[in-house]
Design a protein around this motif. Structure first.
Motif, mmCIF file in Angstrom:
data_model
loop_
_atom_site.group_PDB
_atom_site.id
_atom_site.type_symbol
_atom_site.label_atom_id
_atom_site.label_comp_id
_atom_site.label_asym_id
_atom_site.label_seq_id
_atom_site.Cartn_x
_atom_site.Cartn_y
_atom_site.Cartn_z
ATOM 1 N N VAL A 244 0.835 -1.205 0.000
ATOM 2 C CA VAL A 244 0.000 0.000 0.000
ATOM 3 C C VAL A 244 0.868 1.251 0.000
ATOM 4 O O VAL A 244 0.525 2.263 -0.640
ATOM 5 N N TRP A 245 2.002 1.198 0.677
ATOM 6 C CA TRP A 245 2.945 2.322 0.635
ATOM 7 C C TRP A 245 3.408 2.579 -0.792
ATOM 8 O O TRP A 245 3.415 3.719 -1.262
ATOM 9 N N SER B 34 0.565 4.041 -2.886
ATOM 10 C CA SER B 34 0.323 5.449 -2.552
ATOM 11 C C SER B 34 1.357 6.357 -3.210
ATOM 12 O O SER B 34 1.013 7.415 -3.762
ATOM 13 N N TRP C 252 1.692 11.145 1.960
ATOM 14 C CA TRP C 252 0.810 10.369 2.823
ATOM 15 C C TRP C 252 1.162 8.882 2.814
ATOM 16 O O TRP C 252 0.660 8.102 3.626
ATOM 17 N N MET D 95 -0.157 5.745 5.249
ATOM 18 C CA MET D 95 -1.116 4.804 4.698
ATOM 19 C C MET D 95 -0.586 3.380 4.777
ATOM 20 O O MET D 95 -1.347 2.432 5.016
ATOM 21 N N GLY E 107 -8.031 5.456 2.427
ATOM 22 C CA GLY E 107 -6.793 5.855 1.758
ATOM 23 C C GLY E 107 -7.064 6.596 0.458
ATOM 24 O O GLY E 107 -6.386 7.568 0.134
ATOM 25 N N GLN F 51 -7.769 10.235 0.786
ATOM 26 C CA GLN F 51 -6.633 11.100 1.097
ATOM 27 C C GLN F 51 -5.897 11.595 -0.142
ATOM 28 O O GLN F 51 -5.135 12.551 -0.058
#
Length: 260
Positions: free
Chosen positions: A47-48, A51, A59, A63, A93, A96
């Motif tokens: 997920v990093w 993102s 962010w 996240m 997420g 954001q």
């Protein structure tokens, strides 16, 4: 492409692959909370990376942490609470991000649900079942890599994934079928697992292509540089994500022969 160029990345890929295989084997054997915690970390890293690629670089660390914590919380919850909870985290997420929110939400939900499925498959179904999925995906990737580099031929989808060939794709399907048949005989469920393994091969390849499309749409070569020879965590686990999502759906609707 010249012969040396075709195999230029082989050494780095092999070294990284050996390290990951050994580490993965130890973690799979350990099972329990050790294996689950590893997937929480992997899910957070995925997920990093997502993102960062989709415009949420500031962010992204937060996240990633939230995604890992969500997977840890889901492990302690019943399935009927865990599944919507993980989807909610993906939606949070997406909210954001300044752009590409729908794409992030869908892919992040896929990441979290796939990691959750892998955790349950090891803990509840047992070592052999998760080994089946892993061996199918790895054999498909290996067969596709070596057949594609050795035989070449027409490209599967050059606009999105220029290195993938039809020869590699078909070799991957065949490898998945053979692996499925072997596990089907071992688990005493016959050829049913062979058919499902081909479907897993296809969904795994679809996961690979989807990630390639995302990288091309945002203009990056790799999701990150965490794994030498393989790029980022997503570059290594994109096919596994697609495979685990299919397995999770089949398991949820009681369509996996031999387990409930």
């Amino acid at each position: 492409m010249s012969l040396p160029a075709r195999w230029s990345d082989l050494n780095a890929r092999m070294i990284s692959a050996v390290v990951m295989v050994v580490a993965g084997a130890l973690l799979l054997w350990a099972g329990g909370v050790i294996f689950a915690a590893t997937l929480w970390v992997i899910g957070g890293a995925l997920v990093w990376e997502l993102s960062r690629m989709l415009g949420g670089r500031a962010w992204a660390p937060g996240m990633g942490v939230i995604a890992g914590l969500a997977l840890a919380a889901a492990w302690a919850l019943p399935v009927w609470l865990a599944l919507p909870g993980l989807v909610f985290v993906a939606g949070f997420g997406a909210w954001q991000l300044p752009e590409r929110r729908v794409l992030f939400g869908i892919y992040a939900a896929g990441i979290l649900l796939a990691c959750y499925t892998a955790t349950l498959l090891r803990v509840d179904a047992g070592l052999t079942w998760i080994l089946w999925v892993i061996c199918v995906v790895v054999s498909v990737d290996a067969a596709g890599y070596f057949a594609g580099r050795a035989m070449g031929g027409p490209k599967l989808w050059p606009a999105i994934s220029p290195k993938k060939t039809w020869s590699g794709t078909l070799a991957g399907w065949l490898a998945g079928a053979v692996m499925g048949l072997a596990f089907g005989l071992y688990l005493n469920v016959g050829a049913q697992l062979m058919v499902l393994s081909v479907l897993i091969a296809i969904t795994g390849q679809a996961g690979d292509i989807w990630e390639s499309w995302i990288k091309r749409s945002v203009g990056v070569k790799d999701s990150s540089n965490l794994i030498p020879g393989h790029g980022g965590v997503m570059d290594r686990f994109d096919a596994m994500l697609g495979a685990m999502l299919l397995v999770g759906a089949l398991w949820l609707f009681r369509m996996l022969p031999g387990i409930l």
